[in-house]
Scaffold this motif. Structure first.
Motif, PDB file in Angstrom:
ATOM      1  N   GLY A   1       0.821  -1.202   0.000  1.00  0.00           N
ATOM      2  CA  GLY A   1       0.000   0.000   0.000  1.00  0.00           C
ATOM      3  C   GLY A   1       0.857   1.256   0.000  1.00  0.00           C
ATOM      4  O   GLY A   1       0.554   2.241  -0.686  1.00  0.00           O
ATOM      5  N   PHE A   2       1.921   1.234   0.767  1.00  0.00           N
ATOM      6  CA  PHE A   2       2.851   2.365   0.793  1.00  0.00           C
ATOM      7  C   PHE A   2       3.533   2.540  -0.566  1.00  0.00           C
ATOM      8  O   PHE A   2       3.737   3.669  -1.029  1.00  0.00           O
ATOM      9  CB  PHE A   2       3.897   2.132   1.881  1.00  0.00           C
ATOM     10  CG  PHE A   2       4.901   3.238   2.020  1.00  0.00           C
ATOM     11  CD1 PHE A   2       4.614   4.357   2.785  1.00  0.00           C
ATOM     12  CD2 PHE A   2       6.133   3.155   1.389  1.00  0.00           C
ATOM     13  CE1 PHE A   2       5.544   5.375   2.915  1.00  0.00           C
ATOM     14  CE2 PHE A   2       7.066   4.166   1.519  1.00  0.00           C
ATOM     15  CZ  PHE A   2       6.767   5.287   2.284  1.00  0.00           C
ATOM     16  N   ILE A   3       3.877   1.416  -1.221  1.00  0.00           N
ATOM     17  CA  ILE A   3       4.500   1.490  -2.544  1.00  0.00           C
ATOM     18  C   ILE A   3       3.569   2.152  -3.546  1.00  0.00           C
ATOM     19  O   ILE A   3       3.972   3.027  -4.324  1.00  0.00           O
ATOM     20  CB  ILE A   3       4.893   0.077  -3.018  1.00  0.00           C
ATOM     21  CG1 ILE A   3       6.031  -0.469  -2.155  1.00  0.00           C
ATOM     22  CG2 ILE A   3       5.294   0.085  -4.490  1.00  0.00           C
ATOM     23  CD1 ILE A   3       6.349  -1.927  -2.408  1.00  0.00           C
ATOM     24  N   VAL A   4       2.289   1.745  -3.550  1.00  0.00           N
ATOM     25  CA  VAL A   4       1.311   2.347  -4.468  1.00  0.00           C
ATOM     26  C   VAL A   4       1.186   3.844  -4.209  1.00  0.00           C
ATOM     27  O   VAL A   4       1.147   4.653  -5.140  1.00  0.00           O
ATOM     28  CB  VAL A   4      -0.052   1.654  -4.317  1.00  0.00           C
ATOM     29  CG1 VAL A   4      -1.126   2.386  -5.122  1.00  0.00           C
ATOM     30  CG2 VAL A   4       0.027   0.201  -4.769  1.00  0.00           C
ATOM     31  N   ARG A   5       1.147   4.223  -2.934  1.00  0.00           N
ATOM     32  CA  ARG A   5       1.041   5.646  -2.602  1.00  0.00           C
ATOM     33  C   ARG A   5       2.253   6.420  -3.103  1.00  0.00           C
ATOM     34  O   ARG A   5       2.111   7.505  -3.684  1.00  0.00           O
ATOM     35  CB  ARG A   5       0.897   5.811  -1.092  1.00  0.00           C
ATOM     36  CG  ARG A   5       0.955   7.267  -0.643  1.00  0.00           C
ATOM     37  CD  ARG A   5       0.794   7.409   0.849  1.00  0.00           C
ATOM     38  NE  ARG A   5       0.961   8.792   1.256  1.00  0.00           N
ATOM     39  CZ  ARG A   5       0.745   9.247   2.492  1.00  0.00           C
ATOM     40  NH1 ARG A   5       0.362   8.400   3.425  1.00  0.00           N
ATOM     41  NH2 ARG A   5       0.903  10.524   2.780  1.00  0.00           N
ATOM     42  N   LYS A   6       3.447   5.893  -2.876  1.00  0.00           N
ATOM     43  CA  LYS A   6       4.651   6.599  -3.298  1.00  0.00           C
ATOM     44  C   LYS A   6       4.758   6.685  -4.812  1.00  0.00           C
ATOM     45  O   LYS A   6       5.209   7.690  -5.366  1.00  0.00           O
ATOM     46  CB  LYS A   6       5.891   5.915  -2.716  1.00  0.00           C
ATOM     47  CG  LYS A   6       6.160   6.288  -1.275  1.00  0.00           C
ATOM     48  CD  LYS A   6       6.387   7.775  -1.141  1.00  0.00           C
ATOM     49  CE  LYS A   6       6.507   8.202   0.304  1.00  0.00           C
ATOM     50  NZ  LYS A   6       6.578   9.681   0.435  1.00  0.00           N
ATOM     51  N   VAL A   7       4.369   5.633  -5.516  1.00  0.00           N
ATOM     52  CA  VAL A   7       4.375   5.672  -6.976  1.00  0.00           C
ATOM     53  C   VAL A   7       3.432   6.764  -7.472  1.00  0.00           C
ATOM     54  O   VAL A   7       3.752   7.511  -8.412  1.00  0.00           O
ATOM     55  CB  VAL A   7       3.982   4.296  -7.558  1.00  0.00           C
ATOM     56  CG1 VAL A   7       3.686   4.397  -9.052  1.00  0.00           C
ATOM     57  CG2 VAL A   7       5.088   3.286  -7.314  1.00  0.00           C
ATOM     58  N   SER A   8       2.280   6.886  -6.837  1.00  0.00           N
ATOM     59  CA  SER A   8       1.333   7.930  -7.205  1.00  0.00           C
ATOM     60  C   SER A   8       1.902   9.321  -6.968  1.00  0.00           C
ATOM     61  O   SER A   8       1.754  10.221  -7.805  1.00  0.00           O
ATOM     62  CB  SER A   8       0.035   7.752  -6.408  1.00  0.00           C
ATOM     63  OG  SER A   8      -0.866   8.828  -6.638  1.00  0.00           O
ATOM     64  N   GLU A   9       2.577   9.512  -5.836  1.00  0.00           N
ATOM     65  CA  GLU A   9       3.113  10.824  -5.489  1.00  0.00           C
ATOM     66  C   GLU A   9       4.318  11.208  -6.345  1.00  0.00           C
ATOM     67  O   GLU A   9       4.492  12.376  -6.692  1.00  0.00           O
ATOM     68  CB  GLU A   9       3.499  10.846  -4.015  1.00  0.00           C
ATOM     69  CG  GLU A   9       2.319  10.738  -3.069  1.00  0.00           C
ATOM     70  CD  GLU A   9       2.744  10.634  -1.610  1.00  0.00           C
ATOM     71  OE1 GLU A   9       3.974  10.479  -1.368  1.00  0.00           O
ATOM     72  OE2 GLU A   9       1.878  10.715  -0.733  1.00  0.00           O
ATOM     73  N   LEU A  10       5.157  10.233  -6.662  1.00  0.00           N
ATOM     74  CA  LEU A  10       6.390  10.527  -7.374  1.00  0.00           C
ATOM     75  C   LEU A  10       6.194  10.675  -8.877  1.00  0.00           C
ATOM     76  O   LEU A  10       6.795  11.543  -9.506  1.00  0.00           O
ATOM     77  CB  LEU A  10       7.427   9.438  -7.092  1.00  0.00           C
ATOM     78  CG  LEU A  10       8.011   9.400  -5.673  1.00  0.00           C
ATOM     79  CD1 LEU A  10       8.819   8.121  -5.463  1.00  0.00           C
ATOM     80  CD2 LEU A  10       8.889  10.619  -5.424  1.00  0.00           C
ATOM     81  N   PHE A  11       5.360   9.837  -9.466  1.00  0.00           N
ATOM     82  CA  PHE A  11       5.219   9.834 -10.916  1.00  0.00           C
ATOM     83  C   PHE A  11       4.060  10.683 -11.415  1.00  0.00           C
ATOM     84  O   PHE A  11       4.088  11.142 -12.554  1.00  0.00           O
ATOM     85  CB  PHE A  11       5.055   8.394 -11.416  1.00  0.00           C
ATOM     86  CG  PHE A  11       6.291   7.566 -11.287  1.00  0.00           C
ATOM     87  CD1 PHE A  11       7.241   7.546 -12.291  1.00  0.00           C
ATOM     88  CD2 PHE A  11       6.526   6.812 -10.148  1.00  0.00           C
ATOM     89  CE1 PHE A  11       8.389   6.788 -12.177  1.00  0.00           C
ATOM     90  CE2 PHE A  11       7.668   6.050 -10.017  1.00  0.00           C
ATOM     91  CZ  PHE A  11       8.613   6.030 -11.032  1.00  0.00           C
TER      92      PHE A  11
END
Length: 265
Positions: free
Chosen positions: A162-172
């Motif tokens: 879940g944290f990975i999905v959130r970070k991918v959303s924020e970064l990309f």
């Protein structure tokens, strides 16, 4: 940093070939183009995907996205993984640890199983000990207690994904890329099986991925983190988490954990 990471990535994939008998020249010939390819891909991602000036605006809905993704992972993996594979997936290592925490003899002639050693990290064994014996204390059967241990691994991995999905959303800042990341993590059959496997690798790999993305976030948005750090905000807690996890927390759940974390740092 990109060159170092690319070299480390290529060597991690080619050095095992050398240790298995392949020639040094052939391994080097494979490592060089692989390292160049990784570096080019990272450079393209950094140039065309990351938008440092807009990342902060994307964080407002991050908590809801994290919660939705984590709950989705838990639900799907329980239905497709834990239920059909009940009480979970257990290897020789897993069974030895369960014997260890339940007071049964677990020693063997093989060096990996003769003592509480680096192959069975004390912190990980202690975590299993708490969960398993707490379940037994409440009257659950051995099978149910083992299933709850497997679910604990699933739960930790779901939070990490879940944290990975959130970070991918924020970064990309690419909804299609976020959806692709979410769908891959949710439906990958290997990850479904992996989520209910009682291995220390499940806990360590999830935390390691989160650690790596935090480092990327700090690299992409240094000014925002510096501003928060001066105010004692989110960055102060993140930097403290990074330092603590690198030194003595995450590393306790995997042999050679210190080396791996120092390498990515």
């Amino acid at each position: 940093m990109g060159i170092v990471f690319s070299a480390a990535c290529s060597l991690s994939l080619t050095l095992p070939l050398y240790s298995n008998g392949s020639g040094l020249v052939s391994c080097a010939a494979l490592a060089f183009p692989l390292g160049v390819l990784v570096f080019v891909v990272l450079s393209l991602l950094a140039r065309f995907s990351f938008k440092p000036g807009e990342c902060e605006r994307s964080r407002n809905g991050g908590t809801r996205l994290f919660a939705f993704a984590a709950v989705s992972f838990i639900a799907i993996w329980v239905v497709l993984g834990l239920a059909p594979l009940y009480p979970g997936c257990f290897s020789t290592d897993s069974i030895d640890i369960l014997k260890m925490v339940s007071g049964m003899p677990f020693e063997s002639d093989h060096f990996r199983y003769d003592t509480l050693n680096n192959h069975h990290p004390a912190a990980y064994v202690f975590l299993i000990y708490i969960i398993y014996n707490a379940c037994m204390l409440f009257g659950f059967s051995q099978a149910t207690s083992a299933a709850i241990v497997a679910f604990a691994h699933l739960f930790v991995l779901a939070l990490c994904c879940g944290f990975i999905v959130r970070k991918v959303s924020e970064l990309f800042l690419r909804p299609a890329l976020t959806l692709a990341c979410f769908a891959f993590l949710l439906w990958d059959p290997l990850l479904v099986w992996y989520s209910v496997t009682v291995w220390k690798d499940v806990v360590f790999s999830g935390l390691f991925a989160c650690f790596a993305l935090l480092l990327v976030d700090i690299k992409v948005n240094p000014k925002q983190y510096a501003a928060h750090l001066l105010r004692g905000g989110r960055a102060a807690h993140s930097v403290g988490l990074l330092s603590a996890s690198k030194q003595r927390v995450h590393c306790r759940y995997r042999d050679h954990g210190d080396i791996r974390f120092c390498g990515i740092s």
